[in-house]
Design a protein around this motif. Structure first.
Motif, PDB file in Angstrom:
ATOM      1  N   GLY A  59       0.833  -1.171   0.028  1.00  0.00           N
ATOM      2  CA  GLY A  59      -0.037   0.222   0.002  1.00  0.00           C
ATOM      3  C   GLY A  59       0.814   1.198  -0.062  1.00  0.00           C
ATOM      4  O   GLY A  59       0.553   2.093  -0.692  1.00  0.00           O
ATOM      5  N   GLU A  60       1.837   1.302   0.838  1.00  0.00           N
ATOM      6  CA  GLU A  60       2.801   2.368   0.952  1.00  0.00           C
ATOM      7  C   GLU A  60       3.466   2.736  -0.642  1.00  0.00           C
ATOM      8  O   GLU A  60       3.719   3.742  -0.939  1.00  0.00           O
ATOM      9  N   ALA A 114       1.426   6.174  -7.346  1.00  0.00           N
ATOM     10  CA  ALA A 114       0.402   6.917  -7.655  1.00  0.00           C
ATOM     11  C   ALA A 114       0.609   8.122  -7.939  1.00  0.00           C
ATOM     12  O   ALA A 114       0.540   9.129  -8.544  1.00  0.00           O
ATOM     13  N   ALA A 115       1.424   8.619  -6.728  1.00  0.00           N
ATOM     14  CA  ALA A 115       1.704  10.162  -6.666  1.00  0.00           C
ATOM     15  C   ALA A 115       2.851  10.652  -7.701  1.00  0.00           C
ATOM     16  O   ALA A 115       2.470  11.761  -8.557  1.00  0.00           O
ATOM     17  N   TRP A 126       2.378   1.757  -3.429  1.00  0.00           N
ATOM     18  CA  TRP A 126       1.466   2.089  -4.279  1.00  0.00           C
ATOM     19  C   TRP A 126       1.056   3.495  -4.344  1.00  0.00           C
ATOM     20  O   TRP A 126       0.965   4.172  -5.314  1.00  0.00           O
ATOM     21  N   LYS A 127       0.858   4.119  -2.954  1.00  0.00           N
ATOM     22  CA  LYS A 127       0.879   5.668  -2.770  1.00  0.00           C
ATOM     23  C   LYS A 127       1.900   6.261  -3.405  1.00  0.00           C
ATOM     24  O   LYS A 127       1.820   7.319  -4.211  1.00  0.00           O
ATOM     25  N   ARG A 128       3.249   5.931  -3.345  1.00  0.00           N
ATOM     26  CA  ARG A 128       4.171   6.573  -4.036  1.00  0.00           C
ATOM     27  C   ARG A 128       4.207   6.716  -5.690  1.00  0.00           C
ATOM     28  O   ARG A 128       4.583   7.600  -6.259  1.00  0.00           O
TER      29      ARG A 128
END
Length: 402
Positions: A169-170, A176-177, A172-174
């Motif tokens: 999850g962490e 996507a950002a 993926w956030k990076r």
């Protein structure tokens, strides 16, 4: 299986026993027939257990089964043996299951290690993909290439399994950002590019308008320089949008072609005219160079004057030929002058036509003075006296020079 009595017995009341190293224990009761059939029934149950163990062992050793699941099956069967209602070599089967359990534990350990390694590798792969995406988002200006690569990264991301949910999850956030940041930066770039292209279009529209104003000019040299300067400005200006750039270029080039085509036609006609003039002057020059100046200076002088008059009427010739022709004609003129001056110096004062002409002018001035005096006109007398004095002075100088 063929020697049931070695591992079990049925007593007179139908109770069935199994024999183990720890002694006999009751596994059931048989009342439906002969004791042998009872032993066979419970022996078949034992055979079913052996078959299950055989299958579990085969799948474990071939790698077709999960080692953890196989270990659970082995432990389950092993745990049931002390109370299993079967007749057979339970001790041997127990020993076999214990050995298989040890083997399955080793395989399960190896599987866990492999899964841990795969998890680490998967985490490393996704981390590398995220870092690449972040670098592209921050630095890349190859918009299409970088955009395509981000799509490839997403496709590859989807194939990677085994990362724990929190870490995944962490990451993926990076990712996507980074992708969103790249999209914003690319959008800003193209917005700026659109603005620059509109400005470039305005500049080039002005250049086209200037070129079209000049296309009908007949000031060949100045206009050609102006159009060349406009071309330099065109090349230095940024590009407009593809469609606008092409249309503007066609108009700009068309204006230039129109001017230079007309200039070429005019220059071509002028060149043809100048070549004709050159031929005419070459013929006149040949005629002038053929004059016998020494034999007839005056005749040569008169003929040369005619040739010079025709020479000027003949018009311009190509620049590269003009100087040579003029030099040759001037040499003939200089020769005529030299011969005429030499002949003039050889004549007597009485025979000199110039002196005779000047004496006649003095006599005419004396007559004019006499008429003014007879008329008593003071203004005319004064003008006549001044004219007579001037002509007498020129005559005196000419006679002294002679």
């Amino acid at each position: 299986m063929s020697d049931w009595t070695a591992f079990g017995r049925v007593d007179a009341d139908g109770t069935v026993y199994v024999k183990t190293t720890e002694g006999e224990r009751v596994v059931g009761s048989w009342q439906a027939g002969a004791p042998e059939e009872g032993l066979a029934h419970f022996a078949r149950r034992f055979a079913d257990l052996v078959t299950e163990v055989d299958l579990t062992e085969a799948r474990l050793k071939s790698g077709a089964a999960d080692a953890g699941h196989s270990l659970s099956t082995i432990r389950r069967i092993r745990a049931t043996l002390p109370e299993a209602n079967v007749v057979g070599d339970i001790d041997a089967l127990a020993a076999r299951l214990d050995k298989l359990a040890t083997f399955a534990e080793e395989k399960a350990g190896e599987a866990r290690a492999a899964r841990d390694a795969a998890r680490v590798e998967a985490l490393a792969r996704k981390t590398a993909l995220v870092e690449e995406a972040e670098k592209l988002a921050a630095e890349s200006t190859g918009w299409k290439t970088a955009g395509d690569r981000l799509k490839e990264i997403l496709d590859e991301w989807k194939t990677i399994r085994g990362v724990d949910k929190k870490a995944d999850g962490e990451l993926w956030k990076r990712f996507a950002a980074a992708r969103d940041g790249f999209t914003r930066r690319r959008g800003a770039h193209f917005a700026s590019l659109d603005s620059q292209r509109k400005q470039a279009q305005t500049v080039k529209e002005e250049l086209v308008a200037e070129a079209e104003k000049l296309q009908d000019s007949t000031d060949w040299a100045a206009t050609a320089n102006q159009l060349k300067d406009l071309m330099t400005q065109w090349k230095a200006a940024p590009r407009a949008s593809k469609e606008a750039e092409q249309k503007l270029w066609e108009r700009f080039r068309g204006a230039q072609d129109a001017f230079f085509s007309r200039r070429s036609e005019v220059f071509s006609a002028r060149d043809n005219e100048q070549r004709g003039n050159l031929e005419r002057k070459q013929a006149l020059l040949a005629e002038a160079e053929a004059l016998d100046i020494d034999a007839d200076p005056k005749g040569a002088q008169a003929k040369l004057r005619e040739i010079q008059a025709q020479w000027h009427e003949a018009g311009r010739v190509p620049r590269e030929a003009a100087a040579g022709l003029e030099r040759r004609l001037r040499a003939i003129d200089d020769k005529v002058r030299d011969v005429m001056d030499s002949a003039w110096r050889r004549t007597t004062k009485e025979d000199n036509p110039l002196l005779a002409q000047m004496r006649a002018q003095v006599a005419e001035a004396e007559d004019r003075l006499a008429r003014a005096q007879s008329a008593g006109d003071a203004r005319r007398i004064k003008e006549a006296e001044q004219a007579l004095a001037s002509k007498r002075q020129f005559l005196q100088l000419a006679e002294q020079a002679g």
